[in-house]
Design a protein around this motif. Sequence first.
Motif, short mmCIF file in Angstrom:
data_model
loop_
_atom_site.label_atom_id
_atom_site.label_comp_id
_atom_site.label_asym_id
_atom_site.label_seq_id
_atom_site.Cartn_x
_atom_site.Cartn_y
_atom_site.Cartn_z
N ILE A 189 0.83 -1.21 0.00
CA ILE A 189 0.00 0.00 0.00
C ILE A 189 0.87 1.26 0.00
N GLY A 190 2.07 1.19 0.58
CA GLY A 190 2.98 2.34 0.52
C GLY A 190 3.23 2.77 -0.92
N THR A 191 3.48 1.78 -1.79
CA THR A 191 3.71 2.07 -3.21
C THR A 191 2.43 2.55 -3.88
N VAL A 192 1.30 1.95 -3.54
CA VAL A 192 0.02 2.36 -4.11
C VAL A 192 -0.29 3.82 -3.74
N PHE A 193 -0.08 4.15 -2.47
CA PHE A 193 -0.32 5.52 -2.01
C PHE A 193 0.54 6.52 -2.78
N MET A 194 1.82 6.17 -2.93
CA MET A 194 2.74 7.04 -3.65
C MET A 194 2.32 7.19 -5.11
N ALA A 195 1.94 6.07 -5.75
CA ALA A 195 1.56 6.09 -7.16
C ALA A 195 0.29 6.93 -7.38
N VAL A 238 0.03 10.28 -9.93
CA VAL A 238 -0.86 10.45 -11.07
C VAL A 238 -1.89 11.55 -10.82
N ALA A 239 -2.15 11.85 -9.54
CA ALA A 239 -3.09 12.92 -9.21
C ALA A 239 -2.40 14.29 -9.13
N TYR A 240 -1.08 14.31 -9.37
CA TYR A 240 -0.29 15.55 -9.23
C TYR A 240 -0.53 16.18 -7.86
N LYS A 272 8.80 10.75 -15.17
CA LYS A 272 8.96 9.30 -15.32
C LYS A 272 8.18 8.55 -14.24
N SER A 273 8.21 9.11 -13.04
CA SER A 273 7.47 8.48 -11.93
C SER A 273 5.98 8.45 -12.19
N ILE A 274 5.45 9.48 -12.82
CA ILE A 274 4.02 9.51 -13.15
C ILE A 274 3.68 8.40 -14.12
N ASN A 275 4.50 8.21 -15.14
CA ASN A 275 4.25 7.15 -16.13
C ASN A 275 4.32 5.76 -15.50
N LEU A 289 1.04 2.94 -14.90
CA LEU A 289 1.07 1.53 -15.29
C LEU A 289 0.90 0.62 -14.07
N PHE A 290 1.58 0.97 -12.99
CA PHE A 290 1.49 0.16 -11.77
C PHE A 290 0.07 0.09 -11.24
N LEU A 291 -0.63 1.22 -11.23
CA LEU A 291 -1.99 1.25 -10.67
C LEU A 291 -2.95 0.38 -11.48
N VAL A 292 -2.77 0.35 -12.79
CA VAL A 292 -3.59 -0.53 -13.62
C VAL A 292 -3.33 -1.99 -13.26
N LEU A 293 -2.04 -2.34 -13.16
CA LEU A 293 -1.67 -3.72 -12.82
C LEU A 293 -2.07 -4.08 -11.40
N TYR A 294 -1.93 -3.14 -10.47
CA TYR A 294 -2.29 -3.41 -9.08
C TYR A 294 -3.80 -3.62 -8.93
#
Length: 444
Positions: A103-109, A113-115, A219-222, A226-231
């Motif tokens: 969830i740490g990574t999900v929160f960051m992602a 993407v929300a800027y 780069k982090s936004i891109n 992708l990560f959020l779709v896969l997650y």
Amino acid sequence: MATLTHQNSATAEQLVVTDGARKTFITIIVAGVVVLILGLIAAIFHIGEGEHAAATEAAGHLGASAGHGAGASVHHEGSPVWQKRVLVSLWHSNIFFLGVSTIGTVFMAINYVAYAGWSVMIKRIAEALSAWIIPGAVILLVVFLLGRHDIFHWTHEGIMDKGNPNYDAIIAGKSGFLNLPFYLIRTIIYLGIWAYFSWKLRQLSLAEDQLGGTVWFHKSINVSALFLVLYAVTSSMSAWDWVMSVDTHWFSTMFGWYVFASWWVSGIAAIALTAIFLKQAGYLKALTSNHLHDLGKLMFGFSIFWTYVWFSQFMLIWYANLPEEAVYYNQRLGGFEGRYTGIFFFNLIINFVFPFLGLMTRDAKRQMIIMKIVCIAILIGHWSDFYLMFMPGTMKAESGFLIEIGIAAIFLGAFLMLFVRRLASASLVPVHHPFLDESVHHTT
């Protein structure tokens, strides 16, 4: 006219892990080992069980002779109860900590993407949470390979083979999905995706710290998108595989959301609790009650969301009153001589009523002491939520708490060691993040 720079608004802060902190983590692990040993002694010698132990054992033999019907108590040959409890508890606590870690990574992602700018001050905490993903992945695979027969009914010998005494037609109908090679492939894919994207976002963040510029941010936004779709896909599927398939006959179309909601609100509580401890230790000087307020709103809102999913799942199953669906709640509400009824209602109180009342006012979300209490309650509450997901389907009437709490404490101590080491390996403040000023001057 002077221009406000990141260096003037917030400077790098390096966490120093004291000997006292290390001793605390070791003490938690040692305490867990002691509780685990006491639990093993109590389980092996049936201390405190009295007549109930004999009744449970008799019920187990009756269940085993009755076959593999829904709700039957079937024990894997050669596994004593204490060993089964250890394996199930390892699986239970590891799934909880692994989910919170991701969830740490999900929160960051999501914030990328929300800027979102407000969360930059706590970004490094979210990054550090993922330190458990690799160890958790290894533990998960080892426990599955060693103890799958004690955790998952569908892995039993001959259960999908027609003509075998153990044959179960319902489980055999799911053999296309629930088979060992495909299960392991899926599990490795989930864990690989979570570990890779956590590592990638961490590397981009560190590169931004060292080299500056906005290229790393974009780069982090891109990567995050992708990560959020896969997650979104892998989190639901992992919930089916790791949690729901414990009760192989039962299913719920809302279960992926339910497990995610539990992981998500626990992850937010872990981030908020860490931020408070760091602030009280003299770090994160630019962190204010405004940041806490936003974290409090997230915990408040998603505690309600968890309850919404819980109630929707419960209400639809209760209303339909179909035996193959209702058995899940029958086991938890009055089943096994009411063994889980207390924790069933405790689950609702600590995960909904307490956060709802505790965080209802604006002032409560801005008070460290209230936030700290609610965060701890949420983490304990959702660990118990996973307890309720696993124990009735695996241990039936033979569950307990000493072994389970001991193993949870060992996991907690080890998790904190890796988490704090990751926190200390880089500046707590991402000084070159383009939205740092927005976070420093954040108001709500």
